[in-house]
Design a protein around this motif. Structure first.
Motif, PDB file in Angstrom:
ATOM      1  N   LEU A   1     -14.818  70.765  76.745  1.00 25.67           N
ATOM      2  CA  LEU A   1     -16.006  70.292  77.452  1.00 25.67           C
ATOM      3  C   LEU A   1     -17.306  70.639  76.747  1.00 25.67           C
ATOM      4  O   LEU A   1     -18.325  70.061  77.032  1.00 25.67           O
TER       5      LEU A   1
ATOM      6  N   GLY B   1     -19.109  74.184  80.110  1.00 25.12           N
ATOM      7  CA  GLY B   1     -18.030  73.982  81.062  1.00 25.12           C
ATOM      8  C   GLY B   1     -18.305  72.733  81.880  1.00 25.12           C
ATOM      9  O   GLY B   1     -19.214  71.961  81.605  1.00 25.12           O
ATOM     10  N   CYS B   2     -17.506  72.506  82.922  1.00 22.81           N
ATOM     11  CA  CYS B   2     -17.686  71.310  83.732  1.00 22.81           C
ATOM     12  C   CYS B   2     -18.857  71.503  84.686  1.00 22.81           C
ATOM     13  O   CYS B   2     -19.297  72.615  84.958  1.00 22.81           O
TER      14      CYS B   2
ATOM     15  N   GLY C   1      -6.709  76.274  80.995  1.00 22.08           N
ATOM     16  CA  GLY C   1      -8.139  76.038  81.158  1.00 22.08           C
ATOM     17  C   GLY C   1      -8.913  77.340  81.252  1.00 22.08           C
ATOM     18  O   GLY C   1      -8.491  78.281  81.925  1.00 22.08           O
TER      19      GLY C   1
ATOM     20  N   ARG D   1     -10.738  72.730  79.134  1.00 26.22           N
ATOM     21  CA  ARG D   1     -10.830  72.229  80.498  1.00 26.22           C
ATOM     22  C   ARG D   1      -9.660  72.728  81.337  1.00 26.22           C
ATOM     23  O   ARG D   1      -8.531  72.825  80.867  1.00 26.22           O
TER      24      ARG D   1
ATOM     25  N   ARG E   1      -5.655  70.468  82.358  1.00 31.13           N
ATOM     26  CA  ARG E   1      -5.293  69.575  81.260  1.00 31.13           C
ATOM     27  C   ARG E   1      -4.043  70.055  80.527  1.00 31.13           C
ATOM     28  O   ARG E   1      -3.191  69.259  80.164  1.00 31.13           O
TER      29      ARG E   1
END
Length: 204
Positions: free
Chosen positions: A17, A21-22, A57, A68, A71
């Motif tokens: 990512l 991060g997300c 992750g 991520r 995944r």
């Protein structure tokens, strides 16, 4: 450009990512301090039918990026999964594919439980008689035997084709063959050798 370098670059693009991060992780309130360092080990996945399942992750690369969540998931065999386990994997962890690294004989004796809407891949990295080898021969074979090279290459190709959702990769105990698979993927993603070693030993 070599095939393996292309694989490395594609995996970095598809599975990482970046530094932040997300978005959910950026805006969420601080979580309690975890008991396990996710930057090294990822996060344990609690299932009734397995004992050694980890979402990779959260593991950090040498450049500070993070893998991520949901995944890449490593595990021991999935022959004892319950229906609730299957729902948890597909709903919470978004599992869409399973890569089985065991031999044909092992798969026949203890087949994975069928999980609806999940694609199954047999990516055997050993032959049926691998257990007659010494430990040293076994590990050497995982990086030199044709069946191992074929199995791990197929696994990498499947990861590249998987644009969404998680892939579970596993062997019998989730340590050796799965561990080498994790070593290869984490190396391609730029994770440090120290972190890779710690992650490998943690699965024991």
């Amino acid at each position: 450009m070599s095939r393996w370098l292309k694989v490395s670059l594609l995996l970095v693009l598809s599975l990482l990512l970046g530094f932040g991060g997300c978005a959910a992780e950026q805006t969420a309130p601080p979580a309690p301090k975890p008991t396990v360092n996710r930057a090294l080990y990822g996060q344990h996945v609690t299932l009734t039918g397995t004992s050694n399942t980890q979402d990779l992750g959260g593991i950090r690369t040498k450049t500070g990026q993070t893998l991520r969540a949901h995944r890449l998931i490593r595990s021991d065999q999935l022959s004892d999964l319950t229906q609730a386990d299957g729902r948890r994997l597909t709903q919470k962890y978004q599992v869409r594919a399973i890569a089985d690294l065991r031999s044909t004989a092992e798969i026949k004796d203890n087949p994975d439980v069928h999980v609806p809407h999940v694609t199954y891949h047999q990516d055997s990295v050993v032959t049926d008689n691998y257990n007659v080898r010494t430990t040293q021969q076994f590990y050497q074979g995982l990086v030199t035997d044709r069946v191992a090279l074929r199995g791990y290459s197929a696994f990498f190709d499947q990861l590249l084709q998987r644009k969404t959702g998680a892939t579970v990769f596993h062997c019998t105990y989730g340590k050796d063959r799965t561990g080498v698979g994790a070593v290869l993927v984490l190396s391609a993603l730029g994770v440090s050798r120290k972190t890779i070693l710690q992650n490998y030993l943690y699965s024991n």
